[in-house]
Design an enzyme around this catalytic site. Sequence first.
Site, PDB file in Angstrom:
ATOM      1  N   ASP A 153       0.816  -1.210   0.000  1.00  0.00           N
ATOM      2  CA  ASP A 153       0.000   0.000   0.000  1.00  0.00           C
ATOM      3  C   ASP A 153       0.858   1.271   0.000  1.00  0.00           C
ATOM      4  OD1 ASP A 153      -2.495   1.271  -0.045  1.00  0.00           O
ATOM      5  OD2 ASP A 153      -3.316  -0.010   1.508  1.00  0.00           O
ATOM      6  N   TRP A 197      -2.602   4.275  -5.917  1.00  0.00           N
ATOM      7  CA  TRP A 197      -3.999   4.418  -6.327  1.00  0.00           C
ATOM      8  C   TRP A 197      -4.217   5.205  -7.602  1.00  0.00           C
ATOM      9  CZ3 TRP A 197      -2.959   6.904  -1.334  1.00  0.00           C
ATOM     10  CH2 TRP A 197      -2.707   5.956  -0.341  1.00  0.00           C
ATOM     11  N   GLY A 198      -3.202   5.285  -8.437  1.00  0.00           N
ATOM     12  CA  GLY A 198      -3.416   5.817  -9.777  1.00  0.00           C
ATOM     13  C   GLY A 198      -3.006   7.250  -9.980  1.00  0.00           C
ATOM     14  N   ASP A 218     -10.099   3.489  -3.980  1.00  0.00           N
ATOM     15  CA  ASP A 218     -10.800   2.275  -3.555  1.00  0.00           C
ATOM     16  C   ASP A 218     -12.186   2.169  -4.180  1.00  0.00           C
ATOM     17  OD1 ASP A 218      -8.642   1.714  -1.997  1.00  0.00           O
ATOM     18  OD2 ASP A 218      -9.698   1.833  -0.080  1.00  0.00           O
TER      19      ASP A 218
END
Length: 438
Positions: A153, A197-198, A218
């Site tokens: 993460d 996350w992009g 998410d």
Amino acid sequence: MILSSVAGLFTSALLLSKAPPTVALNNGVGRLPFMGYNTWNAYHCDINETVVLETARLMKSLGLSDVGYDHMNLDDCYSEKNRSASGDIVANKQRFPSGMNHLTDEIHKLGLKAGIYSDSGWFTCQLYPGSFQNEARDAKQFQDWGFDLLKYDNCAVPFDSILRQGIVGKYSRMADAIAQLAKKSKKPPLIFSLCEWGREQPWLWGRRFGHSWRTTNDIGPEWRFLSSIINQNSFITSATDFYGRNDMDILEVGNGELTFDEAKSHFTAWALMKSPLLISTDLSQVTNETLEILMNREILAINQDPVVGTSISPFRWGVNPDWTSNSTHPAQYWSGESQNGTVFMLLNVLDEPADMFFNLTESPWIRAGRQYSVRDLWTHTDNGTIFRNFTARQVPAHGVVALLMKDAGDEPAGLEPPCARLEWCMDQNGTRIDNINF
Ligand SMILES: *[C@@H]1O[C@H](CO)[C@@H](O)[C@H](O)[C@H]1NC(C)=O
Ligand SMILES: *[C@@H]1O[C@H](CO)[C@@H](O)[C@H](O)[C@H]1NC(C)=O
Ligand SMILES: *[C@@H]1O[C@H](CO)[C@@H](O)[C@H](O)[C@H]1NC(C)=O
Ligand SMILES: *[C@@H]1O[C@H](CO)[C@@H](O)[C@H](O)[C@H]1NC(C)=O
Ligand SMILES: *[C@@H]1O[C@H](CO)[C@@H](O)[C@H](O)[C@H]1NC(C)=O
Ligand SMILES: *[C@@H]1O[C@H](CO)[C@@H](O)[C@H](O)[C@H]1NC(C)=O
Ligand SMILES: *[C@@H]1O[C@H](CO)[C@@H](O)[C@H](O)[C@H]1NC(C)=O
Ligand SMILES: *[C@@H]1O[C@H](CO)[C@@H](O)[C@H](O)[C@H]1NC(C)=O
Ligand SMILES: *[C@@H]1O[C@H](CO)[C@@H](O)[C@H](O)[C@H]1NC(C)=O
């Protein structure tokens, strides 16, 4: 002295700038999208060895492992808040009283693989220990505990003055540790699942380090999350192939307020776009409808295609002009190659049923002048042979049609127009038969 250290700096800078991709990822591990279960969306931090092993047993008894869901992956909150005196991550004593080796042994006994989670910063997103500056130690711990996969993460990022590197460097730290550990231990490397996350475009660099990279924020169990993720991923499908792929996040099939049709669309898009497929519904409560979706073998076969690793891509956006980014109305007409023919996905993004029409040769994978047999991958029926075009009638609101088309020989002679795609269509004698002006 000064000269030699300057030279040393210079050499290492040179090495860094010329550094080849950290890991040769075409090493047999993670060639295909991984499938399995992830604990986060169903349980968040409420995980423990009972629920993990019960879920693993259900994956087996429900037949999910038979169709390929073979990973049982822990997410955040499995550890103690503090490392041990010697610096190791410690399994949470209340939640995992029998220890992680016991857990992975039991998971492996069921014929499944085991996944663990950590973070590239100081802490995980729930503020358990992260792996920054402990990469080698933690990779070894995860391997010693018997895990096969690591989700990594992006929370609790260190200050720039400590980090002195960007996102690529931050993720290469653990990739290097995994590669070195594999070399030293002669065990297969952990499958490395990047969870950035992009925002920092992991589809451009993730392939150097990982088997998959998250591309968006998410997911959530509502249609607006699904349509938004499909929209974002529609522009970057070409990053996906064997050994590395866009990860569209955990499946919400069976969760929240998704209708049956929405859940089918969700599963179809994730599978045909070759995302990892991670179930996250409470399997002790799972319905037959949910299982029917998750266990669609014909669609799973394409996700796990041994010959073609690429994703489907849009050939026409539909309600919106091509290349429009719109999080409620993403691209509707998609196709791609597969081992057994051309795959089509038609997505009805409207709030009411709609007929969906396309000319076959709008897809780059279709041959002009040929006819095609049609297999419906949801009704599991052969729907005859077609030429030139196809109309799916009354596709439900937020519903999907998935088709496999196989070449079935030349189309009948004399079909009009002589070119299915009229742009610049010309007779050999120089007569242009279209009247389209460019
Ligand atoms: C394990 O977690 C489940 C699901 O959150 C919970 O119902 C159960 O009480 C927990 N068991 C233990 C021993 O903590
Ligand atoms: C965890 O570590 C912090 C900082 O070193 C310390 O203040 C705290 O008391 C420790 N907590 C436990 C439960 O040991
Ligand atoms: C679900 O499927 C199983 C196995 O096919 C069957 O035994 C069961 O009756 C079904 N349950 C419902 C609620 O339809
Ligand atoms: C292709 O067809 C064969 C035979 O039906 C099947 O076993 C295989 O899974 C199919 N492959 C894909 C990618 O659908
Ligand atoms: C998205 O597309 C729909 C359909 O064309 C349109 O009604 C809507 O205004 C668009 N949304 C945005 C934010 O542009
Ligand atoms: C679809 O193809 C058929 C030939 O198979 C043709 O007769 C028909 O006009 C086509 N429809 C459209 C809208 O192009
Ligand atoms: C394919 O045929 C089946 C059975 O007749 C039908 O239910 C289904 O709607 C057809 N699929 C399409 C996309 O037209
Ligand atoms: C389909 O093909 C027909 C005949 O060439 C053409 O008139 C029509 O514009 C095409 N439609 C699309 C959506 O490409
Ligand atoms: C040239 O091609 C056009 C379109 O196919 C046809 O109608 C015409 O008769 C041809 N002319 C000659 C001289 O062959």
